[in-house]
Design a protein around this motif. Structure first.
Motif, PDB file in Angstrom:
ATOM      1  N   LYS A 219      -0.704   6.385   5.020  1.00  0.00           N
ATOM      2  CA  LYS A 219      -1.442   6.094   3.871  1.00  0.00           C
ATOM      3  C   LYS A 219      -1.529   7.101   2.751  1.00  0.00           C
ATOM      4  O   LYS A 219      -1.791   6.702   1.645  1.00  0.00           O
TER       5      LYS A 219
ATOM      6  N   MET B  79       1.169   6.692   0.387  1.00  0.00           N
ATOM      7  CA  MET B  79       1.145   5.500  -0.291  1.00  0.00           C
ATOM      8  C   MET B  79       0.125   5.622  -1.438  1.00  0.00           C
ATOM      9  O   MET B  79       0.134   5.339  -2.628  1.00  0.00           O
TER      10      MET B  79
ATOM     11  N   ASN C  59      -6.669  -1.282   0.099  1.00  0.00           N
ATOM     12  CA  ASN C  59      -5.445  -0.035   0.416  1.00  0.00           C
ATOM     13  C   ASN C  59      -4.915  -0.649   1.700  1.00  0.00           C
ATOM     14  O   ASN C  59      -3.760  -0.406   1.743  1.00  0.00           O
TER      15      ASN C  59
ATOM     16  N   TYR D  45      -0.987  -1.136   1.918  1.00  0.00           N
ATOM     17  CA  TYR D  45      -0.460  -0.412   2.995  1.00  0.00           C
ATOM     18  C   TYR D  45       0.596  -1.273   3.721  1.00  0.00           C
ATOM     19  O   TYR D  45       1.627  -0.679   4.255  1.00  0.00           O
TER      20      TYR D  45
END
Length: 560
Positions: free
Chosen positions: A273, A276, A306, A310
């Motif tokens: 993450k 990302m 998020n 993700y």
């Protein structure tokens, strides 16, 4: 072929007619109707007694001829099939043969050829309403009008119209065989009806649970799904080859095994993450996938979290690592080819930064420790050298041991001169008339040397005793010199350690080399409509099969 008739032994036997026959009945009737005349017993003459009758059977000439004919037919060598056919033809024409050969004889006597083709065909034409018999009923053509087709033929030569006297209705009573056949047919019809019903239900379930979802999936892949452009790139992580063989096994380990952990770490970072979030912060990952022209399934919401972003990131960014080659393969998909290439370049930059930071802390710690050890050894050596110089300054001499050694040398020299002068004085005094001036001169020189020896001994005593003696100063200087020598060795060791740490840090440096540069594609890579449709069909079919098997097993367990 003819044979002689066989001689037969026979006896003539006259028997009374058997009761119940026509002759017996007629005789009985005559006896009852004609009264017997009265007999005059007085004048009656006695009748002569007849001779006893001879008993036996007499064969007529016709019977003998028929037997001879049968014997002749038996000699012709007819097959069993021909004999059975002759019996059937004889039964069709109303004859009563006693055997198959007799049937051939009777048919030939009536002028009928039992082996003619027309006769064989007529055997399979039953009369309407006649009961079936083996080989045809005897009265199969009894009701058909005969035509004069030949002498004594009696056969129908043309098709005839049969007039139905009345309507023939089937009997309501069934034989056991027909009833059993009817029940078997009913069971077969019921089984077929159930089978068709189950097959229809199966087709309906397949259409609802498999075909319809597959059709919807194919419609989405072919008509609705937004085309995605995938940019592929390949890169690998290598180490510094100049010092790769510095260790004992450095030259034996391949590069891909030496950097295996680093490659796995970079792969995990690119799929994390963190990558990302950095990609969204730098080039707007969420903004690209929230555009309205992307289909609803692949599009993010207006303000995605998020976690949602993700999920989309993991779906569109695929990282693969091959440990045998040490190559990292990356595929980045986006709705625009230029954006896809931009995402790929950014991720490669992030990977390069992460590679540089992987061993930076370790290298920095090693170099810092080596540098600190070297600086500490250098300071201690400087302190030891300063102590030595201070001791030398305090004793007003740089080498107390040299001063003591010089005094000892001087004392030794003076003692040697004294011994020589004493020998010389003794040699002068041994003369009878010694030279007084020389004796005096020798005695004076010896006195001077003794005084000088005493002075040197006093000086030696002064420098060897007391708190500030040269002996103590020399001992302290020796200790300071030993300390300085050890500090020199420690400084040299620290210098070697720092150099080794520098070499090790240089060996731990990693470089990211791009083997395949990311290039923007011109044609969409996804969706693969046909492959995805087939995959959807297999998935739905597998799910339906598992559910069906589970339901059937549960049903069997419940019913049992």
């Amino acid at each position: 072929m003819t044979t002689k008739p066989k001689a037969r032994k026979f006896r003539i036997k006259r028997t009374a007619p058997m009761p119940g026959t026509a002759a017996a009945n007629a005789a009985r009737a005559e006896a009852t109707e004609a009264p017997e005349p009265p007999v005059d017993t007085a004048h009656a003459e006695p009748k002569p007694t007849p001779p006893p009758a001879k008993s036996g059977e007499v064969a007529s000439a016709q019977q003998v001829q028929s037997e001879n004919t049968v014997d002749a037919i038996r000699q012709e060598g007819l097959t069993g099939r021909q004999l059975r056919m002759a019996r059937r033809v004889a039964q069709k024409h109303g004859l009563a043969p006693t055997s198959d050969f007799d049937a051939v004889r009777l048919l030939r006597a009536k002028g009928i050829d039992p082996f003619q083709r027309s006769n064989m065909l007529e055997l399979v034409v039953p009369q309407a309403g006649a009961e079936p018999h083996e080989g045809g009923a005897p009265d199969a053509f009894a009701n058909l009008p005969a035509t004069t087709g030949g002498a004594g033929s009696g056969r129908a030569q043309l098709p005839q119209t049969v007039q139905l006297a009345r309507q023939q209705l089937p009997s309501t009573e069934l034989s056991p065989a027909e009833r059993r056949t009817q029940e078997i047919q009913n069971i077969q019809r019921d089984i077929g009806r159930r089978r068709r019903k189950k097959m229809g239900l199966l087709l309906v379930r397949l259409a609802f649970f498999v075909i319809l979802p597959t059709f919807l999936a194919g419609y989405y892949f072919y008509q609705i799904a937004t085309p995605m452009y995938a940019t592929k790139s390949e890169f690998l992580i290598i180490q510094n080859e100049g010092s790769g063989g510095s260790g004992p096994l450095g030259g034996l380990l391949p590069t891909q095994f030496a950097t295996n952990a680093d490659s796995i770490a970079v792969q995990g970072f690119l799929q994390s993450k963190d990558a990302m979030l950095r990609l969204d912060r730098d080039v707007g990952f969420k903004t690209h996938f929230t555009q309205n022209w992307i289909d609803p399934i692949q599009r993010l919401s207006e303000d995605p979290t998020n976690e949602e972003a993700y999920k989309t990131y993991k779906k569109n960014v695929k990282i693969g690592y091959d440990p045998t080659e040490g190559m990292i393969r990356m595929e980045v998909a986006a709705a625009d080819p230029a954006v896809s290439a931009d995402f790929s370049n950014q991720l490669i930059d992030y990977a390069e930064q992460r590679v540089n930071n992987l061993s930076f802390q370790k290298r920095d710690d090693q170099m810092r420790d080596a540098r600190e050890g070297f600086e500490r050894a250098e300071e201690e050596r400087r302190a030891a050298q300063e102590n030595l110089v201070r001791l030398q300054i305090e004793g007003s001499t740089l080498d107390p041991e040299g001063v003591i050694a010089s005094l000892r040398t001087q004392i030794s020299t003076v003692e040697t001169q004294i011994i020589e002068k004493e020998i010389e004085l003794a040699s002068l005094l041994n003369n009878t008339r010694p030279n007084q001036s020389r004796v005096d001169g020798a005695r004076g020189t010896l006195q001077i040397l003794n005084n000088q020896l005493v002075a040197l001994n006093n000086k030696m005593t002064d420098v060897s005793q007391g708190a500030n003696s040269l002996a103590e100063l020399a001992a302290r200087i020796q200790i300071a010199q030993a300390d300085l020598a050890s500090r020199d060795m420690m400084l040299q060791s620290a210098l070697q350690q720092m150099e080794q740490a520098r070499v090790e840090a240089s060996r731990q440096v990693r470089y990211l080399t791009v083997a395949v540069e990311p290039i923007a594609p011109e044609e969409p890579t996804y969706p693969r409509a046909f492959e995805n449709t087939i995959l959807a069909f297999l998935v739905f079919a597998g799910i339906y099969l598992m559910i069906s098997l589970t339901a059937s097993i549960l049903r069997e367990q419940v019913t049992s």
